[in-house]
Enzyme design. Structure first.
Site, PDB file in Angstrom:
ATOM      1  N   SER A 135      18.715  52.038  34.616  1.00 50.36           N
ATOM      2  CA  SER A 135      20.085  52.418  34.918  1.00 50.36           C
ATOM      3  C   SER A 135      20.724  52.922  33.628  1.00 50.36           C
ATOM      4  CB  SER A 135      20.842  51.208  35.497  1.00 50.36           C
ATOM      5  OG  SER A 135      22.190  51.511  35.756  1.00 50.36           O
ATOM      6  N   TYR A 149      27.527  61.196  36.857  1.00 49.53           N
ATOM      7  CA  TYR A 149      26.456  60.359  36.307  1.00 49.53           C
ATOM      8  C   TYR A 149      26.735  58.880  36.560  1.00 49.53           C
ATOM      9  CZ  TYR A 149      23.124  58.538  32.839  1.00 49.53           C
ATOM     10  OH  TYR A 149      22.102  57.864  32.199  1.00 49.53           O
ATOM     11  N   LYS A 153      24.649  56.013  38.808  1.00 57.01           N
ATOM     12  CA  LYS A 153      24.128  54.779  38.227  1.00 57.01           C
ATOM     13  C   LYS A 153      24.777  53.540  38.844  1.00 57.01           C
ATOM     14  CE  LYS A 153      21.190  56.612  35.307  1.00 57.01           C
ATOM     15  NZ  LYS A 153      19.730  56.406  35.432  1.00 57.01           N
TER      16      LYS A 153
END
Length: 282
Positions: A135, A149, A153
């Site tokens: 992660s 992004y 995650k």
């Protein structure tokens, strides 16, 4: 877990994936290293008798099934899956196109799901295995210029936290890895990073300043990916895989600050929150 395990690593043709593959091989394990171009993966890692390189686009579920079958045909089993492949669509939310936002989620979230879905039947038959997913600190802390992004995650974090309950009865462990800034290829343009196309004047100056700062950071990150890879092999080989591994002093500091902030916010409104139940007077 056996003394010699078979590792299945995505995104093994560059960056951290190369280091993980090399460290696992050095520890005596067999490795199935995957990437979009199997030849480039082999060139990056180096030939080894216990290495199999396989072409894999993680966004293609059928390719994941084929790669897993190739791994089982060669080594008979898969003991450790490392979901490492990913990319970075940078930018402020309004300047990230819907197509790029979906592409970010497709690679960083649905990609690991595709590969894990292909691997889990093998691990369930074995009644053993490990699912390790890379992660990011951005999976726990929202950051400027990281809307897509961080979303990808954060999704990984929730999926992995829940997946562990699904698979634990079959001897399968899970671990999330949250690195800070490591000297990988994540900020390399054209390799892993896609900068936004400036389109809104309000964001223009901030976008320019942020891109300049991040370009200057590339190659200067404090984290050593080879040491992180070695740590992952050590944790995998240990008797107890942790549910999380916060990797790097910057990651620890940032996440500890986030935890403290959450605690402060709970305490600030504790009485109001506790009152939200049936039976209390309005």
């Amino acid at each position: 877990m056996a003394d010699k395990n078979t590792w299945f690593i995505t995104g093994a043709g560059r960056g951290l994936g190369i280091d993980i593959a090399q460290k696992a091989l050095a520890a005596g394990h067999s490795v199935v290293a995957t990437g979009r171009n199997a030849g480039r993966v082999l060139q990056a890692i180096g030939a080894h008798e216990n290495l199999l390189t396989v072409a894999l686009d993680i966004t293609d579920p059928n390719a994941a099934i084929s790669a897993v079958q190739a791994a089982v045909d060669r080594f008979g089993r898969i003991d450790v899956l490392v979901n490492n492949a990913g990319n970075f669509y940078a930018g402020y939310f309004e300047e990230i196109s819907p197509e790029h936002f979906r592409a970010q989620i497709e690679t960083n979230f649905f990609g690991p799901l595709n590969v894990t879905r292909a691997v889990l039947p093998v691990m369930r038959r074995q009644r053993s295995g490990q699912v390790i997913t890379i992660s990011s600190t951005a999976g726990l802390i929202g950051q400027e210029f990281c809307a897509a992004y961080a979303a990808s995650k954060f999704a990984l974090e929730g999926w992995m936290e829940s997946l562990r309950f699904d698979v634990a009865p079959y001897g399968i462990d899970t671990m999330l890895v949250e690195p800070g800034f490591f000297r990988t290829e994540l900020l390399v343009e054209g390799a892993s990073t896609i900068w936004p196309e400036p389109s809104i004047e309000d964001y223009a100056e901030r976008t320019s300043q942020t891109i300049t700062a991040w370009r200057g950071m590339n190659g200067q990150q404090g984290g050593d990916p080879a040491k992180l890879a070695a740590a992952l092999v050590t944790l995998s080989d240990s008797a107890a895989l942790p549910l999380r591994f916060v990797a790097g002093p910057d990651a620890m500091a940032g996440i500890e600050d986030k935890l403290q902030t959450i605690k402060q916010q709970i305490d600030a409104h504790r009485d109001l929150s506790a009152s939200l139940v049936f039976g209390d007077a309005d």
